[in-house]
Design a protein around this motif. Sequence first.
Motif, PDB file in Angstrom:
ATOM      1  N   GLU A  23       0.860  -1.185   0.000  1.00 45.35           N
ATOM      2  CA  GLU A  23       0.000   0.000   0.000  1.00 45.35           C
ATOM      3  C   GLU A  23       0.896   1.234   0.000  1.00 45.35           C
ATOM      4  N   PHE A  24       0.758   2.053  -1.043  1.00 50.48           N
ATOM      5  CA  PHE A  24       1.542   3.279  -1.158  1.00 50.48           C
ATOM      6  C   PHE A  24       0.707   4.451  -0.635  1.00 50.48           C
ATOM      7  N   ARG A  25       1.098   5.013   0.489  1.00 51.95           N
ATOM      8  CA  ARG A  25       0.357   6.136   1.069  1.00 51.95           C
ATOM      9  C   ARG A  25       0.950   7.469   0.657  1.00 51.95           C
ATOM     10  N   ARG A  26       2.241   7.553   0.677  1.00 48.68           N
ATOM     11  CA  ARG A  26       2.942   8.740   0.176  1.00 48.68           C
ATOM     12  C   ARG A  26       4.370   8.326  -0.128  1.00 48.68           C
TER      13      ARG A  26
ATOM     14  N   VAL B 144       2.959   0.628   3.569  1.00 47.06           N
ATOM     15  CA  VAL B 144       2.610  -0.511   4.414  1.00 47.06           C
ATOM     16  C   VAL B 144       2.593  -1.741   3.505  1.00 47.06           C
ATOM     17  N   GLU B 145       3.317  -2.765   3.900  1.00 45.94           N
ATOM     18  CA  GLU B 145       3.549  -3.909   3.015  1.00 45.94           C
ATOM     19  C   GLU B 145       3.375  -5.220   3.773  1.00 45.94           C
ATOM     20  N   GLU B 146       2.825  -6.208   3.092  1.00 49.84           N
ATOM     21  CA  GLU B 146       2.842  -7.585   3.575  1.00 49.84           C
ATOM     22  C   GLU B 146       3.628  -8.421   2.580  1.00 49.84           C
ATOM     23  N   GLN B 147       4.593  -9.152   3.076  1.00 53.00           N
ATOM     24  CA  GLN B 147       5.482  -9.954   2.232  1.00 53.00           C
ATOM     25  C   GLN B 147       5.304 -11.420   2.598  1.00 53.00           C
ATOM     26  N   ASP B 148       5.090 -12.244   1.574  1.00 54.20           N
ATOM     27  CA  ASP B 148       4.889 -13.678   1.780  1.00 54.20           C
ATOM     28  C   ASP B 148       6.178 -14.427   1.436  1.00 54.20           C
ATOM     29  N   ILE B 149       6.687 -15.172   2.391  1.00 52.32           N
ATOM     30  CA  ILE B 149       7.878 -16.001   2.217  1.00 52.32           C
ATOM     31  C   ILE B 149       7.454 -17.448   2.371  1.00 52.32           C
ATOM     32  N   VAL B 150       7.950 -18.328   1.510  1.00 52.40           N
ATOM     33  CA  VAL B 150       7.614 -19.745   1.622  1.00 52.40           C
ATOM     34  C   VAL B 150       8.896 -20.547   1.753  1.00 52.40           C
TER      35      VAL B 150
ATOM     36  N   TYR C 214       6.925   1.332   6.667  1.00 52.99           N
ATOM     37  CA  TYR C 214       8.035   2.230   6.345  1.00 52.99           C
ATOM     38  C   TYR C 214       7.635   3.630   6.795  1.00 52.99           C
ATOM     39  N   LEU C 215       8.330   4.128   7.795  1.00 53.74           N
ATOM     40  CA  LEU C 215       7.971   5.388   8.449  1.00 53.74           C
ATOM     41  C   LEU C 215       8.954   6.487   8.076  1.00 53.74           C
TER      42      LEU C 215
ATOM     43  N   ALA D 235       1.580   9.287 -15.904  1.00 50.87           N
ATOM     44  CA  ALA D 235       0.805  10.142 -15.007  1.00 50.87           C
ATOM     45  C   ALA D 235       0.169   9.361 -13.862  1.00 50.87           C
ATOM     46  N   ALA D 236       0.274   8.042 -13.897  1.00 50.65           N
ATOM     47  CA  ALA D 236      -0.376   7.216 -12.885  1.00 50.65           C
ATOM     48  C   ALA D 236       0.388   7.270 -11.567  1.00 50.65           C
ATOM     49  N   ARG D 237      -0.347   7.191 -10.469  1.00 50.69           N
ATOM     50  CA  ARG D 237       0.234   7.113  -9.126  1.00 50.69           C
ATOM     51  C   ARG D 237      -0.249   5.826  -8.478  1.00 50.69           C
ATOM     52  N   PRO D 238       0.633   4.835  -8.290  1.00 50.99           N
ATOM     53  CA  PRO D 238       0.193   3.576  -7.668  1.00 50.99           C
ATOM     54  C   PRO D 238      -0.333   3.806  -6.254  1.00 50.99           C
ATOM     55  N   VAL D 239      -1.435   3.148  -5.952  1.00 50.05           N
ATOM     56  CA  VAL D 239      -2.029   3.211  -4.618  1.00 50.05           C
ATOM     57  C   VAL D 239      -1.869   1.862  -3.909  1.00 50.05           C
ATOM     58  N   HIS D 240      -2.085   0.783  -4.652  1.00 48.14           N
ATOM     59  CA  HIS D 240      -1.967  -0.558  -4.068  1.00 48.14           C
ATOM     60  C   HIS D 240      -1.442  -1.508  -5.130  1.00 48.14           C
ATOM     61  N   PHE D 241      -0.519  -2.376  -4.724  1.00 46.48           N
ATOM     62  CA  PHE D 241       0.121  -3.305  -5.649  1.00 46.48           C
ATOM     63  C   PHE D 241       0.157  -4.670  -4.986  1.00 46.48           C
ATOM     64  N   SER D 242      -0.350  -5.691  -5.681  1.00 48.66           N
ATOM     65  CA  SER D 242      -0.267  -7.061  -5.179  1.00 48.66           C
ATOM     66  C   SER D 242       0.385  -7.919  -6.250  1.00 48.66           C
ATOM     67  N   TYR D 243       1.172  -8.895  -5.844  1.00 48.64           N
ATOM     68  CA  TYR D 243       1.957  -9.662  -6.798  1.00 48.64           C
ATOM     69  C   TYR D 243       2.221 -11.060  -6.239  1.00 48.64           C
ATOM     70  N   ARG D 244       2.456 -12.018  -7.146  1.00 48.02           N
ATOM     71  CA  ARG D 244       2.850 -13.352  -6.709  1.00 48.02           C
ATOM     72  C   ARG D 244       3.582 -14.063  -7.849  1.00 48.02           C
TER      73      ARG D 244
END
Length: 276
Positions: free
Chosen positions: A89-92, A137-143, A128-129, A224-233
């Motif tokens: 999640e990209f907040r700023r 704010v990120e969630e990372q999946d490790i297997v 990330y502050l 011109a796009a500004r990412p707000v949320h990115f999910s990937y796998r």
Amino acid sequence: MSQTDPSAWIGSSERQADALDAGHAARVAATLGGPAPGNGDALPPLWQWAFFIKPVGLDGLGTDGHPARGGFLPPAQDRNRMWAGGRVEFRRPLRVGEPAERVSTVAQVQEKTGRTGSLLFVTVRHEYLQAGEAAIVEEQDIVYRQPAPPKLSGTEPAPEAQWRETVEPTPVLLLRYSAVTFNGHRIHYDHPYVTQTEGYPGLVVHGPMIATRMLAAFLNARPAARPVHFSYRGLRPLIAPAPFEVAGRIEAPGHARLWAQQDGTLAHQAEVRFAE
């Protein structure tokens, strides 16, 4: 913590500060391409993965080149580690040259059974502050998977793309990305290890680099796009030095589907929500 119960690591946390040095940002730019951001500029999306590195001495590494397990992350001994995916999640924007901090917490630990045997999934939440506020704010999946022949062939055909870029994962590119992310995992640069110990036919392209290139290709197509949320796998590994493509298409206003493809089939996929 119990060494036999990985769920005991839920709630484990660590903090890592970083000055977001412009010199290091220039090294990342030299690796991934594009202009280098200077002090005060926004750090490009997903470049946070090249910062906030906790340095571990050589005597603190496991045989795979990663930090020895059983500290912040569960031990998961005798299993191979993979970066499976995540959500961001990209907040700023984070700003280059300004102090920042990453707070990481083990949010979830799950044991599952897959095609190749027992799998241990670990989800880590990162905040990330900067200037006292959460910028990302990120969630990372490790297997962690039991040693077994990896799945290398794709089965799902790639959709029709509205944009695409070709990536040539040379050994030098993989070595450089390992260097700027301080990633010691030997599957990315040690050919004897990756082929003889982990069973891949060649060097493995970094999952984070594939995700970064997928999102960068989208931004090149929609500047011109500004990412707000990115999910990937990741669906399957990509093996160097065979070229692959990062591509995508707009699915709806403010929503795009992204993917990495090789030989006409999907290897990684992602979705991005954005504003313009």
